[in-house]
Design an enzyme around this catalytic site. Structure first.
Site, PDB file in Angstrom:
ATOM      1  CE1 TYR A  95     -11.426  -1.774  -5.711  1.00  0.00           C
ATOM      2  CE2 TYR A  95     -11.121   0.498  -4.548  1.00  0.00           C
ATOM      3  CZ  TYR A  95     -10.521  -0.437  -4.888  1.00  0.00           C
ATOM      4  OH  TYR A  95      -9.562  -1.280  -3.839  1.00  0.00           O
ATOM      5  CD1 TRP A 187      -5.060   4.236  -8.866  1.00  0.00           C
ATOM      6  CD2 TRP A 187      -6.378   3.437  -7.153  1.00  0.00           C
ATOM      7  NE1 TRP A 187      -5.787   4.945  -9.105  1.00  0.00           N
ATOM      8  CE2 TRP A 187      -6.966   4.569  -8.380  1.00  0.00           C
ATOM      9  CE3 TRP A 187      -7.318   2.506  -6.365  1.00  0.00           C
ATOM     10  CZ2 TRP A 187      -8.311   5.213  -7.733  1.00  0.00           C
ATOM     11  CZ3 TRP A 187      -8.954   3.249  -6.211  1.00  0.00           C
ATOM     12  CH2 TRP A 187      -8.916   4.279  -7.265  1.00  0.00           C
ATOM     13  CG  ASP A 188      -6.559  -0.588  -3.417  1.00  0.00           C
ATOM     14  OD1 ASP A 188      -5.761  -0.742  -5.215  1.00  0.00           O
ATOM     15  OD2 ASP A 188      -7.479  -0.088  -3.462  1.00  0.00           O
ATOM     16  CB  THR A 189      -1.220   1.373  -0.985  1.00  0.00           C
ATOM     17  OG1 THR A 189      -1.724  -0.079  -0.041  1.00  0.00           O
ATOM     18  CG2 THR A 189      -0.153   2.571   0.448  1.00  0.00           C
TER      19      THR A 189
END
Length: 614
Positions: A95, A187-189
């Protein structure tokens, strides 16, 4: 579509101006290094209110390599990504942000790092040593602070956790997602941190990045949202594994021992014991009888709360359940007794765990509302009626004036000013209670309006939801005016009786009960009970006594009511309440044939059931 190896997901929210260009650029770039038919592009459209859904539908209809997933409501970036990844076909999942801020020349390295090199998680980085990117100062400072906190608290080895340019091995990602809780910007972290903790192969490589779009630092997303999530994951990794029942008991016991040891530094233990020995036993007994009156009031209130949630209960059993749970809170730290009550009403009356914990949450909200209202109203009343003038005069008479640096200070006037400031804080507290009540009594989304006033970021919806769940607990009971009035008045009655016990205990020590002293006791007991809200020691032992003594000594000038005597009053007051609680708890366990040990073990089952949504 078959034979797909790589799935690229484009999270899109109101991207009508750019989404078509982004999809076309993505297809061209993938086609330059991947075989035909081996990739797909998924537009994860997240509750857009512009033309993005129409454009995405058109693109998907025109090219079978493009798919579109629509959501009528906002899922958050993480939620939209997870939904699209679940529906994807590839083993390599990718993504990146639809603004194409990251140079697409890096896409091949991103994909092939997973597809052919065997990495589990790969992320682009704008912050690796030796690499410089042009960034607005405001965003650069925020990014540096955020990544520093993540590295410090969550022990990450990466330099950039929020770069919107990532790839994952499908099996590894879905293994990680079982534990990931955030659905938004964090969310990424969380995925990166958990991947490192789980021992997956993680690669970070530098990318060329050009900032685009709105670059303002968002208060709700960047401070409240992201900061709270860092603390949540830190707690899960660093504190929760060590916060066992045994550790809690040891820590709580040590806290009490240390508090008592420190008291001996500035208080004479013999003086405290002498003061306790001098108390009138008959009036101490009366105080116990007064406290006993509060228990059926607690039972009535709990019955009203459960009735609003659709459960019937008899007063005797519910009062006994409260006795048992409060006894558990005295024995065990961290308010494990609350879980005990949830277990008891579930086992004996069939109240579902979510409803049992919801009823406890409502009860706690009304407790805090009542205590705050009492403490704030008393302080405001003291100032409004001139009650603080006597305190200021007593301080002035006892200390006189003080000269510091050639300036003469009148302690009495300083005390009067300080109390007026404190009264202002009390007004704010009372106003806050009014706002919460108003929010609970109306359908208007007051909380959402307030949050959106300071932030228009999508993370504001997440923070709003957390706050609204809290207010919603009150709203459950506030649905009817009669129910709200009953629970509110019974809560005030419970805590007025709690103060009355302290008043009788003070009389047992031989002090005349003036209106001013009674008002101070209202304030001292209320603040002491607020201190007990922090679950550091079983039953708040040590916390209540400290807060009570501080207030009484600071706000009174009654002859003989020294710090040693004040803490003796607090000890007797707290002891009376605890003795009544334990006696009622033991009697209730025998009457209803409930094992406290079994109930505590059941409390763990209750917590697990609610956490898993059962």
């Amino acid at each position: 579509m078959t034979g797909v190896e790589v799935s690229v997901v484009l999270p899109a929210y109101n991207e009508e101006a750019t989404i078509e260009h982004t999809v076309e650029t993505t297809l061209d770039t993938l086609g330059a290094f991947l075989p035909a038919g081996s990739f797909e592009v998924i537009v994860a459209e997240d509750g857009c209110d512009d033309r993005t859904p129409e454009i995405a539908d058109r693109l998907a209809a025109a090219d079978d390599r493009v798919r579109h997933f629509h959501s009528d409501e906002r899922l958050g970036r993480g939620g939209a990504l997870e939904r699209a990844f679940e529906a994807s076909h590839g083993d390599t999942l990718v993504y990146f942000d639809t603004d194409l801020a990251t140079d697409m020349a890096h896409l091949e390295e991103l994909v092939e790092s997973v597809r052919t090199e065997g990495y589990d998680v790969v992320t682009g980085s704008r912050r690796m040593p030796g690499e410089k990117q042009e960034r607005e100062p405001e965003r650069g400072v925020a990014s540096t602070g955020y990544n520093t906190l993540v590295k410090l608290f969550l022990r990450s080895d990466l330099y950039d956790h929020q770069c919107g340019f990532k790839a994952f091995d499908r099996a590894a990602l879905f293994d990680l997602l079982d534990e990931v809780e955030d659905d938004h910007w964090f969310w990424d972290t969380e995925v990166l941190v958990r991947a490192q903790r789980a021992g997956y192969r993680v690669k970070e490589f530098p990318v060329r990045w050009t900032p685009k779009g709105d670059t303002k630092v968002d208060l709700v997303r960047d401070v409240l949202g992201m900061g709270s999530q860092i603390l949540r994951v830190w707690w899960e990794f660093s504190v929760r594994p060590r916060a066992t029942r045994r550790a809690g008991l040891v820590a709580g016991t040590l806290l009490v021992v240390v508090a008592l040891a420190l008291m001996t530094v500035y208080l004479d233990p013999a003086a405290i014991l002498d003061a306790i020995a001098g108390a009138d036993p008959a009036l101490v007994g009366v105080s116990a009888a007064v406290y006993l009156v509060s228990w059926p009031l607690r039972g009535l209130r709990y019955r009203d709360i459960l009735a609003e949630l659709g459960y019937d209960g008899d007063l005797g059993f519910l009062t006994g359940a409260i006795f048992i749970s409060q006894t558990g809170n005295l024995v065990f730290p961290a308010r494990l007794g609350d879980g005990v009550r949830a277990y008891v009403v579930k086992a004996r009356r069939g109240v579902a765990y979510p409803s049992a914990f919801a009823s406890l949450a409502v009860e706690r909200v009304f407790d805090l509302l009542a205590i705050t209202a009492l403490a704030g109203a008393v302080l405001v009343g003291l100032v409004a009626t001139g009650g603080t003038d006597g305190l200021a005069a007593a301080i002035a008479a006892d200390i006189g004036t003080v000269t510091i640096g050639g300036e003469t200070i009148a302690p009495g006037e300083a005390a009067r000013t300080a109390l007026r400031v404190a009264a202002g804080v009390g007004i704010v507290a009372v106003a806050a209670v009014a706002v919460i009540v108003a929010s609970a009594r109306r359908d208007t989304d007051l909380v959402g309006r307030a949050v959106r006033w300071v932030s228009d970021d999508s993370y504001a919806a997440y923070v709003t939801g957390v706050i609204e769940r809290f207010v919603g607990d009150v709203q459950t009971v506030a649905g009817t005016r009669a129910a709200f009035a009953r629970v509110g008045l019974s809560s005030l009655a419970v805590w007025v009786v709690d103060v009355a016990v302290a008043v009788v205990v003070v009389a047992a020590f031989g002090f005349a009960l003036t209106p001013y002293l009674v008002a101070v006791l209202f304030f001292a007991v209320s603040v002491g009970n607020l201190a007990k809200v922090i679950p550091l020691s079983p039953g708040g032992i040590g916390l209540y006594e400290g807060a009570f003594t501080l207030i009484v000594v600071a706000f009174t000038a009654v002859p003989g009511l020294t710090a040693a005597v004040a803490i003796a009053v607090a000890v007797v007051d707290h002891a009376v309440k605890n003795v009544v609680t334990v006696a009622g708890g033991v009697a209730s366990t025998l009457l209803f044939n409930v094992s406290l040990t079994e109930a505590v073990e059941g409390a763990g089952e209750a917590d697990d059931s609610v956490s898993s949504g059962r």
